[in-house]
Every structure is written in C-alpha cells, then in structure tokens.
Design a protein around this motif. Structure first.
Motif, PDB file in Angstrom:
ATOM      1  N   GLY A  28       0.810  -1.204   0.000  1.00 27.87           N
ATOM      2  CA  GLY A  28       0.000   0.000   0.000  1.00 27.87           C
ATOM      3  C   GLY A  28       0.847   1.258   0.000  1.00 27.87           C
ATOM      4  N   LEU A  29       1.926   1.238   0.780  1.00 25.18           N
ATOM      5  CA  LEU A  29       2.825   2.392   0.813  1.00 25.18           C
ATOM      6  C   LEU A  29       3.515   2.598  -0.535  1.00 25.18           C
ATOM      7  CD1 LEU A  29       4.487   1.954   4.334  1.00 25.18           C
ATOM      8  CD2 LEU A  29       2.822   3.690   3.649  1.00 25.18           C
ATOM      9  N   ALA A  30       3.966   1.502  -1.140  1.00 21.03           N
ATOM     10  CA  ALA A  30       4.648   1.605  -2.433  1.00 21.03           C
ATOM     11  C   ALA A  30       3.689   2.091  -3.512  1.00 21.03           C
ATOM     12  CB  ALA A  30       5.240   0.244  -2.821  1.00 21.03           C
ATOM     13  N   GLU A  31       2.483   1.560  -3.509  1.00 19.25           N
ATOM     14  CA  GLU A  31       1.471   1.969  -4.492  1.00 19.25           C
ATOM     15  C   GLU A  31       1.148   3.453  -4.354  1.00 19.25           C
ATOM     16  OE1 GLU A  31      -3.327   1.431  -5.087  1.00 19.25           O
ATOM     17  OE2 GLU A  31      -2.234  -0.061  -3.912  1.00 19.25           O
ATOM     18  N   THR A  32       0.933   3.905  -3.126  1.00 18.06           N
ATOM     19  CA  THR A  32       0.615   5.312  -2.875  1.00 18.06           C
ATOM     20  C   THR A  32       1.780   6.215  -3.263  1.00 18.06           C
ATOM     21  OG1 THR A  32      -0.883   4.725  -1.069  1.00 18.06           O
ATOM     22  CG2 THR A  32      -0.044   6.987  -1.102  1.00 18.06           C
ATOM     23  N   ALA A  33       2.999   5.758  -2.975  1.00 17.32           N
ATOM     24  CA  ALA A  33       4.182   6.566  -3.282  1.00 17.32           C
ATOM     25  C   ALA A  33       4.304   6.822  -4.784  1.00 17.32           C
ATOM     26  CB  ALA A  33       5.441   5.883  -2.759  1.00 17.32           C
ATOM     27  N   SER A 128      -1.659   8.753 -16.643  1.00 17.93           N
ATOM     28  CA  SER A 128      -2.391   7.564 -17.084  1.00 17.93           C
ATOM     29  C   SER A 128      -1.525   6.321 -16.982  1.00 17.93           C
ATOM     30  CB  SER A 128      -2.865   7.753 -18.529  1.00 17.93           C
ATOM     31  OG  SER A 128      -3.777   8.817 -18.635  1.00 17.93           O
ATOM     32  N   MET A 129      -0.258   6.459 -17.326  1.00 18.74           N
ATOM     33  CA  MET A 129       0.681   5.341 -17.211  1.00 18.74           C
ATOM     34  C   MET A 129       0.845   4.946 -15.744  1.00 18.74           C
ATOM     35  SD  MET A 129       4.582   5.226 -18.685  1.00 18.74           S
ATOM     36  CE  MET A 129       5.573   3.729 -18.639  1.00 18.74           C
ATOM     37  N   ALA A 130       0.977   5.962 -14.874  1.00 21.71           N
ATOM     38  CA  ALA A 130       1.138   5.692 -13.439  1.00 21.71           C
ATOM     39  C   ALA A 130      -0.097   5.015 -12.859  1.00 21.71           C
ATOM     40  CB  ALA A 130       1.419   6.996 -12.701  1.00 21.71           C
ATOM     41  N   GLN A 131      -1.278   5.408 -13.339  1.00 18.95           N
ATOM     42  CA  GLN A 131      -2.512   4.806 -12.823  1.00 18.95           C
ATOM     43  C   GLN A 131      -2.549   3.310 -13.100  1.00 18.95           C
ATOM     44  OE1 GLN A 131      -6.141   6.664 -14.161  1.00 18.95           O
ATOM     45  NE2 GLN A 131      -7.454   5.142 -13.184  1.00 18.95           N
ATOM     46  N   ILE A 132      -2.113   2.915 -14.289  1.00 23.99           N
ATOM     47  CA  ILE A 132      -2.120   1.493 -14.626  1.00 23.99           C
ATOM     48  C   ILE A 132      -1.162   0.716 -13.733  1.00 23.99           C
ATOM     49  CG2 ILE A 132      -1.548  -0.216 -16.389  1.00 23.99           C
ATOM     50  CD1 ILE A 132      -2.586   1.658 -18.486  1.00 23.99           C
ATOM     51  N   VAL A 137      -0.062  -3.021  -9.133  1.00 26.03           N
ATOM     52  CA  VAL A 137       0.483  -3.311  -7.805  1.00 26.03           C
ATOM     53  C   VAL A 137      -0.651  -3.641  -6.831  1.00 26.03           C
ATOM     54  CG1 VAL A 137       1.734  -2.355  -5.827  1.00 26.03           C
ATOM     55  CG2 VAL A 137       2.553  -1.920  -8.149  1.00 26.03           C
ATOM     56  N   HIS A 138      -1.698  -2.841  -6.857  1.00 27.19           N
ATOM     57  CA  HIS A 138      -2.843  -3.068  -5.965  1.00 27.19           C
ATOM     58  C   HIS A 138      -3.471  -4.436  -6.218  1.00 27.19           C
ATOM     59  CE1 HIS A 138      -6.321  -1.841  -3.495  1.00 27.19           C
ATOM     60  NE2 HIS A 138      -7.033  -2.533  -4.381  1.00 27.19           N
TER      61      HIS A 138
END
Length: 238
Positions: A28-33, A128-132, A137-138
């Motif tokens: 979760g921390l990595a995804e949020t970061a 958009s790339m970051a969202q994917i 990861v999620h």
C-alpha cells in the motif's frame, strides 16, 4: 485434535496473517508513493516529493520485518507445501516492493528539476501510465492475499499496456528533443521517469508470477510472462 496441536495451528495462522498484513501494508505504501510522486511532478509539489523520499525508509523497515517473520515462521513452524511457498513468496515479494518504493523515490527526487512553467506536452501521458502500474500493484497484492492464481494472471496481461505507454512517450519525447535542443534536459529526465514506471509494471508482473506459484505450485508459461525483470543491486539507475 489435541489441545497443543490446536494451539500450534492457531499460532501458525496468526503468523501467516501477520505476514500477509505486513506485505499488504508495504504494498500500500509503495502503491501510494508512485501515485503521489507523479502528482508531485505534475504540480511541482516539492513538499510532497520530500515526504515521499523521507517515507521510503518505512518501506525498507517493513521489508526487514517481513523477512524476519517469514524466516521465524519457517524455522519454528516448519510449514509444508502451500504454506511454505507462501512464506517464501512473501520474502521475495517484499524485496520487489522495496524496489518499487525506490522507483517512487527516484521520481520524487526529480521533481525539483521541473518548475510550474514547464510545458512539455508528453508530460500529460505520465498520470495515465502511473494509474495502470498503481492498479497492477494493488491488484497483485489482492491476489496474494486471496491466493488467487487467476487474478495474478490478469495482472500480467496488463503489462503490455504499460509498455505501449512507454513506447508512445519515448517517441513523443524524442521528437520533442529534436525540435528544440532546449528541451533535451527535461525531456531526458521524463524518459527516466517513464522508464521507472515501466519497471514498476515489470515488477508487478514479477510479483504475479510469485503469487501464481505460491497458489498453485506451478510456474507460468514463459510465453505469457515474457522475460522477468532482473533485480538490480542497490537503487535503480533510472
């Protein structure tokens, strides 16, 4: 079942639950970061960028906690088959998540290079790339928690979209640099950032392979997963 056996099973279940919780928190921390780093880049938010860099140490601490707990679980509980694979997978996944955190930190470190006047059109592709990659990861961590091999395969299938984004951005930035030499420095940094995101997608795929093996005991067909990303020593170069 004898009472001491029930106690042993309960203690083992508690350890597995704690292990999953640590991996989930780390992920979760990595995804949020990752998301926050791109947000900071787009808005030139130096405060958020600095926070991401500082908070990376928590991801590192969690990696150590996962490793200690998994080793203790293996040594004291002697898990077999599925449970052993899950404990080993947790250690490997934590290593990959630590690397994903490093990529987010690397993106955050580049935020001061840009300012609010920066007007590079290809920059608009990055969110958009970051969202994917965030979703990858999620979703792969959800698959790990649920021991869902099919969900892991779906994560792998999304990696091609990340590669397409990277290829598109690479071409756009190359053209941008050729049109105006003043754009070369910032465009080069954007290429590094895009490569960071592309590597996060690769590592999410790497985790998905581990989840699939932990859940089934089988390895995925190489034709589906392609070439697995290598784990570099130290901090990512890009």
């Amino acid at each position: 079942m004898p009472r001491n056996s029930e106690h042993t099973v309960s203690a083992f279940d508690d350890d597995i639950g704690e292990l999953r919780a640590l991996v989930s928190e780390m992920g979760g921390l990595a995804e949020t970061a990752i998301g926050d780093a791109i947000h900071a880049l787009i808005r030139h938010d130096l405060e958020t960028a600095s926070r991401i860099i500082d908070e990376d140490s928590r991801i590192d601490e969690l990696e150590s906690e996962v490793e200690r707990l998994a080793v203790r679980l293996i040594a004291l509980r002697a898990p077999m088959a599925n449970d052993l694979r899950e404990a080993v997978a947790a250690i490997k996944i934590a290593t990959v998540l630590e690397r994903i955190g490093d990529y987010a930190k690397n993106i955050a470190k580049r935020v001061p290079i840009f300012d609010h006047r920066t007007d590079i059109e290809p920059l608009s592709i990055l969110p958009s790339m970051a969202q994917i990659v965030q979703e990858m990861v999620h979703n792969v961590l959800d698959a790990f928690a649920a021991r869902d091999a099919e969900a892991a395969k779906l994560v792998i299938e999304r990696d091609s979209a990340v590669d397409d984004f990277y290829d598109s951005l690479f071409r756009a930035l190359l053209t941008y640099m050729m049109e105006n030499s003043h754009n070369i420095t910032q465009s080069t940094h954007l290429l590094f950032i895009a490569k960071n995101l592309e590597r996060v997608g690769d590592h999410a795929t790497n985790i998905a392979e581990m989840v699939y093996f932990a859940a089934t005991g089988d390895y995925l067909d190489d034709r589906l997963v392609g070439e697995a990303p290598a784990l570099e020593a130290g901090e990512p170069e890009a």
